[in-house]
Design a protein around this motif. Structure first.
Motif, PDB file in Angstrom:
ATOM      1  N   SER A  64     -23.241  27.412   4.136  1.00 59.03           N
ATOM      2  CA  SER A  64     -23.277  27.956   2.777  1.00 59.03           C
ATOM      3  C   SER A  64     -22.032  27.559   1.997  1.00 59.03           C
ATOM      4  O   SER A  64     -22.105  27.230   0.803  1.00 59.03           O
ATOM      5  CB  SER A  64     -23.405  29.483   2.835  1.00 59.03           C
ATOM      6  N   HIS A  65     -20.881  27.555   2.668  1.00 59.75           N
ATOM      7  CA  HIS A  65     -19.636  27.162   1.994  1.00 59.75           C
ATOM      8  C   HIS A  65     -19.681  25.705   1.537  1.00 59.75           C
ATOM      9  O   HIS A  65     -19.101  25.348   0.505  1.00 59.75           O
ATOM     10  CB  HIS A  65     -18.440  27.361   2.927  1.00 59.75           C
ATOM     11  N   THR A  68     -21.300  25.658  -1.791  1.00 60.21           N
ATOM     12  CA  THR A  68     -20.438  26.268  -2.808  1.00 60.21           C
ATOM     13  C   THR A  68     -19.300  25.339  -3.204  1.00 60.21           C
ATOM     14  O   THR A  68     -19.038  25.121  -4.392  1.00 60.21           O
ATOM     15  CB  THR A  68     -19.866  27.596  -2.292  1.00 60.21           C
ATOM     16  N   SER A  71     -20.217  22.402  -5.355  1.00 62.29           N
ATOM     17  CA  SER A  71     -20.465  22.712  -6.768  1.00 62.29           C
ATOM     18  C   SER A  71     -19.185  22.716  -7.595  1.00 62.29           C
ATOM     19  O   SER A  71     -19.246  22.722  -8.830  1.00 62.29           O
ATOM     20  CB  SER A  71     -21.160  24.078  -6.890  1.00 62.29           C
ATOM     21  N   ASN A 183     -15.141  37.852   0.276  1.00 62.97           N
ATOM     22  CA  ASN A 183     -15.925  37.645  -0.944  1.00 62.97           C
ATOM     23  C   ASN A 183     -16.231  38.938  -1.689  1.00 62.97           C
ATOM     24  O   ASN A 183     -16.384  38.940  -2.914  1.00 62.97           O
ATOM     25  CB  ASN A 183     -17.224  36.899  -0.624  1.00 62.97           C
ATOM     26  N   ASN A 391     -24.654  29.230  -9.404  1.00 65.34           N
ATOM     27  CA  ASN A 391     -24.248  28.638  -8.126  1.00 65.34           C
ATOM     28  C   ASN A 391     -24.435  29.575  -6.942  1.00 65.34           C
ATOM     29  O   ASN A 391     -24.355  29.137  -5.795  1.00 65.34           O
ATOM     30  CB  ASN A 391     -22.788  28.188  -8.225  1.00 65.34           C
ATOM     31  N   GLY A 393     -24.694  32.417  -3.917  1.00 67.68           N
ATOM     32  CA  GLY A 393     -23.900  32.805  -2.761  1.00 67.68           C
ATOM     33  C   GLY A 393     -23.602  34.286  -2.814  1.00 67.68           C
ATOM     34  O   GLY A 393     -22.649  34.710  -3.451  1.00 67.68           O
ATOM     35  N   ASP A 398     -19.588  34.480  -3.708  1.00 69.29           N
ATOM     36  CA  ASP A 398     -19.044  33.357  -2.941  1.00 69.29           C
ATOM     37  C   ASP A 398     -18.498  32.289  -3.884  1.00 69.29           C
ATOM     38  O   ASP A 398     -17.422  31.716  -3.646  1.00 69.29           O
ATOM     39  CB  ASP A 398     -20.117  32.741  -2.043  1.00 69.29           C
ATOM     40  N   TYR A 399     -19.247  32.018  -4.934  1.00 67.32           N
ATOM     41  CA  TYR A 399     -18.792  31.020  -5.903  1.00 67.32           C
ATOM     42  C   TYR A 399     -17.495  31.471  -6.579  1.00 67.32           C
ATOM     43  O   TYR A 399     -16.535  30.687  -6.695  1.00 67.32           O
ATOM     44  CB  TYR A 399     -19.856  30.769  -6.965  1.00 67.32           C
TER      45      TYR A 399
END
Length: 463
Positions: A64-65, A68, A71, A183, A391, A393, A398-399
């Protein structure tokens, strides 16, 4: 009541422990060692125009990171990826290729448990992102800083008191950023509440409740490394429940509360008391779990109780109740409750009571709650909501977390969270373990900041 006097309990005359031997043992563990460098409070480094990143661990969280961070181009660029499983590292590279519609120039490392060290030694990496099982975080962070890298690690960032001191000492000796990737500190509700606290809405803070209540029983028993099953690598989470007492995952709920209370910036965690319920859920579920590739199938005993509750007292006298339960059939909650002299909030669902409204006897109705959310919306969410929602997450947090980290490195600014935040929130795990094992005795917090927590200073999270 004389039989229950403070002296009988060992709590009189300034003592915290019922036994001098217990006090001696715990003080030896929590006393401050000699500093090996200068404080990194407010650390600034030279601006990094484009942050070059190496990622260790691209399982479910690390994968997932990758999306992110990708992006955030051109503010950041992934140059290397490491995972002990070659196919998982390749999958992460393939993800970047599909997102950018071109083959990326990314080095991969895999095949052995030390592959990550070879990646960290590269001279074209500015920041190492760590998304491996919890017990690996501290060692990887320390090694990375020793090799000239800034660090961002998943939660918790340490798992023992000794690791916590080693992490602080290394950050101070190397003058490198070391941030825990909490987060939830960027949650819309959490930053809204932080803005209200800073604006005086809550008055004097007195009490908070936080936790991590999340039924993970089925997921913990998945033994396969099949990406589609999204299990924990080598069942690391279940391993901790098999062998450890205490709050094993404290930071999601506690981090925002620590920010509300300015922990490390005028107040500090002083001591905690921790206790656990009996263990029942895991051993009852174990015979029903999939037996294939499952080392814990039909296990009769697990160490960790179903519920761990810890009670934390701060230097200023505030009280925090912190809970951990990932095995009971309850809805997800981080609790996020905060009480002051002028207001009270409870989360899941979000409810707010103001003393000026009917003397605080009722929760605000939907209209008034909406007005408060609009009035005190945090500037980060007000400005960046579109980017966060685009974006994603965990709803965009997360973003925001990675944007703030990378943007601060781009501009040479202090980070929102520093190494002291990371260890202060993470050290709950070993301290609560000690308290439970010693019969729920009070355990003092180490002063990782060596007194600098007394300095009143503003929290980050400002644009």
């Amino acid at each position: 009541m004389s039989g229950l006097s403070a002296g009988f309990l060992g709590l009189g005359a300034g003592k915290l422990y019922a036994s001098d031997k217990v006090e001696e043992k715990l003080n030896a563990l929590t006393n401050s060692p000699k500093a090996q460098g200068k404080s990194v409070v407010g650390l600034r480094v030279a601006p990094i125009n484009q942050v070059r990143i190496g990622i260790i661990g691209v399982g479910v969280r690390g994968y997932s990171h990758v999306k992110t961070i990708n992006s955030l181009h051109p503010k950041a660029k992934i140059v290397a990826i490491c995972d002990i499983r070659e196919d998982w590292a390749t999958r992460a590279v393939d993800l970047i290729q599909s997102l950018n519609n071109k083959k990326p120039d990314i080095a991969t490392y895999s095949g052995s448990k030390d592959s990550w060290k070879e990646m960290v030694k590269r001279d074209d990496i500015d920041l190492v992102v760590i998304a491996t099982p919890v017990p690996d975080h501290a060692a990887m962070a320390i090694y990375s800083m020793q090799h000239g890298k800034h660090v961002a690690s998943e939660v918790p960032i340490t798992f023992t008191i000794e690791e916590s001191w080693a992490l602080v000492n290394t950050a101070e000796a190397t003058q490198k950023h070391c941030m825990m990737l909490e987060n939830v500190a960027y949650g819309e509700e959490e930053l809204w509440m932080l803005n209200m606290v800073k604006s005086g809405v809550f008055g004097t803070l007195t009490y908070a409740e936080a936790g991590y209540l999340h039924n993970l029983t089925h997921k913990m028993f998945i033994g396969s490394n099949d990406f589609q099953k999204r299990g924990y690598y080598e069942q690391w989470r279940l391993h901790l429940h098999a062998d450890y007492h205490g709050n094993l995952y404290p930071t999601h709920g506690l981090g925002p509360v620590a920010n509300y209370m300015n922990i490390g910036r005028g107040d500090r965690f002083d001591y905690l008391v921790s206790m656990e319920s009996l263990e029942a859920s895991l051993h009852e579920y174990s015979p029903k779990s999939p037996s294939e590739e499952n080392a814990y199938y039909n296990r009769k005993q697990f160490t960790h109780g179903d519920m761990n509750s810890s009670f934390i007292k701060t230097h200023k006298g505030r009280l925090i109740t912190l809970k951990h339960d990932v095995v009971s059939p309850r809805p997800y909650s981080r609790i996020n409750s905060l009480t002051g002299t002028k207001a009270c909030h409870e989360g899941y669902p979000s409810r707010l009571s103001l003393y000026e409204e009917e003397n605080g006897h009722q929760w605000l109705d939907e209209k008034k709650l909406k007005e408060m959310k609009e009035k005190y919306e945090h500037p980060i969410w007000k400005k960046m909501r579109g980017e966060a929602e685009k974006n994603g997450g965990h709803g965009g947090i997360d973003y925001l977390e990675f944007y703030r980290l990378i943007d601060s490195l781009n501009r040479g600014l202090p980070l929102d969270m520093d190494v002291y935040d990371g260890v202060n929130w993470s050290v709950i795990a070993p301290l609560s373990k000690l308290s439970v094992e010693l019969g729920s005795v009070p355990v003092k917090f180490p002063d990782f900041m060596r007194g600098k927590w007394k300095e009143e200073r503003e929290l980050g999270y400002t644009l």
